[in-house]
Design a protein around this motif. Structure first.
Motif, PDB file in Angstrom:
ATOM      1  N   ALA A 291      37.899 -14.160 -14.338  1.00  0.00           N
ATOM      2  CA  ALA A 291      37.984 -12.733 -14.670  1.00  0.00           C
ATOM      3  C   ALA A 291      39.209 -12.082 -14.048  1.00  0.00           C
ATOM      4  N   ASP A 292      39.748 -12.676 -12.979  1.00  0.00           N
ATOM      5  CA  ASP A 292      40.938 -12.125 -12.322  1.00  0.00           C
ATOM      6  C   ASP A 292      42.201 -12.358 -13.141  1.00  0.00           C
ATOM      7  N   LEU A 293      42.105 -13.248 -14.140  1.00  0.00           N
ATOM      8  CA  LEU A 293      43.287 -13.587 -14.930  1.00  0.00           C
ATOM      9  C   LEU A 293      43.841 -12.381 -15.671  1.00  0.00           C
ATOM     10  N   GLN A 294      42.960 -11.469 -16.099  1.00  0.00           N
ATOM     11  CA  GLN A 294      43.423 -10.281 -16.814  1.00  0.00           C
ATOM     12  C   GLN A 294      44.419  -9.492 -15.972  1.00  0.00           C
ATOM     13  N   ALA A 295      44.092  -9.281 -14.706  1.00  0.00           N
ATOM     14  CA  ALA A 295      44.991  -8.547 -13.815  1.00  0.00           C
ATOM     15  C   ALA A 295      46.282  -9.322 -13.595  1.00  0.00           C
ATOM     16  N   VAL A 296      46.182 -10.652 -13.504  1.00  0.00           N
ATOM     17  CA  VAL A 296      47.375 -11.488 -13.315  1.00  0.00           C
ATOM     18  C   VAL A 296      48.306 -11.374 -14.520  1.00  0.00           C
ATOM     19  N   LEU A 297      47.744 -11.414 -15.713  1.00  0.00           N
ATOM     20  CA  LEU A 297      48.560 -11.306 -16.922  1.00  0.00           C
ATOM     21  C   LEU A 297      49.246  -9.937 -17.006  1.00  0.00           C
ATOM     22  N   GLU A 298      48.540  -8.897 -16.612  1.00  0.00           N
ATOM     23  CA  GLU A 298      49.131  -7.557 -16.621  1.00  0.00           C
ATOM     24  C   GLU A 298      50.296  -7.467 -15.639  1.00  0.00           C
ATOM     25  N   LYS A 299      50.147  -8.062 -14.468  1.00  0.00           N
ATOM     26  CA  LYS A 299      51.236  -8.069 -13.480  1.00  0.00           C
ATOM     27  C   LYS A 299      52.431  -8.856 -13.991  1.00  0.00           C
ATOM     28  N   MET A 300      52.166  -9.967 -14.665  1.00  0.00           N
ATOM     29  CA  MET A 300      53.255 -10.769 -15.227  1.00  0.00           C
ATOM     30  C   MET A 300      54.038  -9.973 -16.262  1.00  0.00           C
ATOM     31  N   SER A 301      53.323  -9.237 -17.097  1.00  0.00           N
ATOM     32  CA  SER A 301      53.988  -8.418 -18.115  1.00  0.00           C
ATOM     33  C   SER A 301      54.844  -7.337 -17.471  1.00  0.00           C
ATOM     34  N   LEU A 302      54.305  -6.691 -16.446  1.00  0.00           N
ATOM     35  CA  LEU A 302      55.055  -5.647 -15.742  1.00  0.00           C
ATOM     36  C   LEU A 302      56.274  -6.216 -15.043  1.00  0.00           C
TER      37      LEU A 302
ATOM     38  N   ILE B 137      27.700 -23.053 -24.147  1.00  0.00           N
ATOM     39  CA  ILE B 137      28.739 -22.648 -25.095  1.00  0.00           C
ATOM     40  C   ILE B 137      28.736 -21.133 -25.265  1.00  0.00           C
ATOM     41  N   GLN B 138      27.551 -20.543 -25.385  1.00  0.00           N
ATOM     42  CA  GLN B 138      27.444 -19.093 -25.552  1.00  0.00           C
ATOM     43  C   GLN B 138      27.998 -18.361 -24.334  1.00  0.00           C
ATOM     44  N   LYS B 139      27.668 -18.827 -23.136  1.00  0.00           N
ATOM     45  CA  LYS B 139      28.194 -18.210 -21.917  1.00  0.00           C
ATOM     46  C   LYS B 139      29.714 -18.315 -21.870  1.00  0.00           C
ATOM     47  N   GLU B 140      30.227 -19.466 -22.268  1.00  0.00           N
ATOM     48  CA  GLU B 140      31.674 -19.671 -22.243  1.00  0.00           C
ATOM     49  C   GLU B 140      32.374 -18.740 -23.228  1.00  0.00           C
ATOM     50  N   ARG B 141      31.804 -18.569 -24.416  1.00  0.00           N
ATOM     51  CA  ARG B 141      32.411 -17.664 -25.397  1.00  0.00           C
ATOM     52  C   ARG B 141      32.520 -16.255 -24.821  1.00  0.00           C
ATOM     53  N   GLU B 142      31.477 -15.814 -24.163  1.00  0.00           N
ATOM     54  CA  GLU B 142      31.484 -14.465 -23.583  1.00  0.00           C
ATOM     55  C   GLU B 142      32.557 -14.329 -22.506  1.00  0.00           C
TER      56      GLU B 142
ATOM     57  N   LEU C 286      35.316 -16.103 -22.156  1.00  0.00           N
ATOM     58  CA  LEU C 286      36.684 -16.309 -22.655  1.00  0.00           C
ATOM     59  C   LEU C 286      37.088 -15.289 -23.716  1.00  0.00           C
ATOM     60  N   ASP C 287      36.197 -14.385 -24.050  1.00  0.00           N
ATOM     61  CA  ASP C 287      36.449 -13.434 -25.134  1.00  0.00           C
ATOM     62  C   ASP C 287      37.721 -12.624 -24.909  1.00  0.00           C
ATOM     63  N   PHE C 288      37.984 -12.217 -23.669  1.00  0.00           N
ATOM     64  CA  PHE C 288      39.172 -11.394 -23.404  1.00  0.00           C
ATOM     65  C   PHE C 288      40.461 -12.173 -23.666  1.00  0.00           C
ATOM     66  N   LEU C 289      40.427 -13.492 -23.457  1.00  0.00           N
ATOM     67  CA  LEU C 289      41.615 -14.302 -23.727  1.00  0.00           C
ATOM     68  C   LEU C 289      41.805 -14.516 -25.228  1.00  0.00           C
ATOM     69  N   LYS C 290      40.707 -14.711 -25.933  1.00  0.00           N
ATOM     70  CA  LYS C 290      40.816 -14.901 -27.380  1.00  0.00           C
ATOM     71  C   LYS C 290      41.367 -13.652 -28.051  1.00  0.00           C
ATOM     72  N   LYS C 291      40.955 -12.482 -27.573  1.00  0.00           N
ATOM     73  CA  LYS C 291      41.437 -11.232 -28.151  1.00  0.00           C
ATOM     74  C   LYS C 291      42.936 -11.039 -27.936  1.00  0.00           C
ATOM     75  N   GLN C 292      43.464 -11.593 -26.852  1.00  0.00           N
ATOM     76  CA  GLN C 292      44.883 -11.433 -26.541  1.00  0.00           C
ATOM     77  C   GLN C 292      45.737 -12.586 -27.076  1.00  0.00           C
ATOM     78  N   ALA C 293      45.088 -13.605 -27.638  1.00  0.00           N
ATOM     79  CA  ALA C 293      45.804 -14.815 -28.027  1.00  0.00           C
ATOM     80  C   ALA C 293      46.847 -14.549 -29.104  1.00  0.00           C
ATOM     81  N   ASP C 294      47.992 -15.184 -28.952  1.00  0.00           N
ATOM     82  CA  ASP C 294      49.049 -15.135 -29.972  1.00  0.00           C
ATOM     83  C   ASP C 294      48.742 -16.126 -31.086  1.00  0.00           C
ATOM     84  N   TYR C 295      48.075 -17.214 -30.741  1.00  0.00           N
ATOM     85  CA  TYR C 295      47.746 -18.256 -31.709  1.00  0.00           C
ATOM     86  C   TYR C 295      46.311 -18.714 -31.469  1.00  0.00           C
ATOM     87  N   ILE C 296      45.509 -18.716 -32.518  1.00  0.00           N
ATOM     88  CA  ILE C 296      44.152 -19.245 -32.446  1.00  0.00           C
ATOM     89  C   ILE C 296      44.060 -20.392 -33.452  1.00  0.00           C
ATOM     90  N   ILE C 297      43.771 -21.577 -32.952  1.00  0.00           N
ATOM     91  CA  ILE C 297      43.639 -22.739 -33.826  1.00  0.00           C
ATOM     92  C   ILE C 297      42.202 -23.235 -33.757  1.00  0.00           C
TER      93      ILE C 297
END
Length: 293
Positions: free
Chosen positions: A68-79, A119-124, A126-137
């Motif tokens: 869950a901390d990855l969201q903040a890390v990605l925001e810092k990287m963008s900044l 699988i259901q727990k994992e989808r929940e 990882l949802d924030f990463l899927k929403k931000q994904a540039d490519y979904i395969i």
């Protein structure tokens, strides 16, 4: 420098994708602690004197609660001006469960419970990463070589990513409707080549069968109307974020009429630049196996 974060559902092919990118001369690191990702990205950008130009970083549910901390890390990287891309590997639940059972592995979040719950727990999570994904395969229907082809187009040839993969699938109703079908069409209204002696042992991949089936006006009209409908639907599916579309065409045994119409649909759609497309004939050999033909 190109910095790619490779993530997605466990069992969807993330490790395979990382190996493919490594073969394509990407510097690959898997499962780096979340707290080190920004420093790692900065180091590869500034501290390698330009020697590393392509990086792929694997991130998945193994990071545990700190994911869950990855969201903040990605925001810092963008900044900080660090540009990155996110590749998300996905597959439907049925495919993931099947892969886990075949490998006899346990899902990292299922514990002693059912794979489906993990699988259901994992989808929940990882949802924030899927929403931000540039490519979904979606790898549910992809062979390994087809996944490699998609990755080559995106990360080596730098082609525009086609977010929707269309699978045209022929099948036989007597073997059951494919469970992952999105659209199902029945072509049993057409005359059956099975009852023509010289065509019985051939399939819809053979020219005489194609000529017989497509020689009927009803087949031509059906093919035209089907193509028109699919061309109307696909942009709407893409707009809704759908990344996998399975179009199933069935006849009695899945050998003659369905194969012919599936091939015809594929032929008329394959030149589009809006989506990827593949064809598969699920039951084309089953009659021969059952009857020893």
């Amino acid at each position: 420098m190109r910095f790619v974060i490779v993530t997605g559902m466990s069992g969807a092919g993330k490790s395979t994708a990382l190996k493919m990118l490594e073969d394509a001369e990407y510097f690959c690191v898997d499962n780096l602690p979340i707290s080190l990702i920004e420093k790692f990205a900065q180091l590869t950008m500034d501290g390698t004197e330009g020697k590393i130009k392509k990086v792929a970083l694997g991130v998945d549910i193994r990071s545990g609660e700190v994911l869950a901390d990855l969201q903040a890390v990605l925001e810092k990287m963008s900044l900080s001006g660090i540009r990155y891309e996110i590749l998300f590997l996905d597959a439907n639940d049925e495919t993931l469960v099947k892969r886990y059972k075949e490998t006899r592995r346990s899902h990292p979040l299922s514990g002693k419970g059912r794979v489906e719950s993990g699988i259901q727990k994992e989808r929940e999570q990882l949802d924030f990463l899927k929403k931000q994904a540039d490519y979904i395969i979606d790898t549910s229907q992809l062979l390994t070589r087809e996944l490699k082809s998609e990755l080559d187009k995106i990360f080596i040839q730098n082609q525009e990513f086609k977010s929707l993969m269309v699978t045209v699938l022929s099948f036989g109703f007597k073997y059951g409707i494919p469970a992952d079908s999105d659209l199902v069409f029945d072509v049993r209204f057409l005359p059956n080549p099975y009852y023509i002696d010289e065509l019985k042992r051939l399939s819809g991949n053979d020219e005489p069968v194609y000529d017989f089936v497509m020689g009927f006006e009803a087949a031509q009209i059906f093919a035209g109307k089907l193509v028109d409908m699919i061309r109307f639907l696909i942009p709407n599916y893409i707009e809704e974020g759908k990344n996998q579309l399975v179009i199933s065409i069935g006849c009695t045994g899945g050998k003659h009429r369905s194969v012919t119409l599936a091939n015809e649909l594929y032929r008329r759609l394959e030149d589009s630049g809006e989506y990827g497309i593949r064809i598969e004939h699920r039951d084309i050999e089953k009659d021969a196996v059952r009857k020893g033909m």
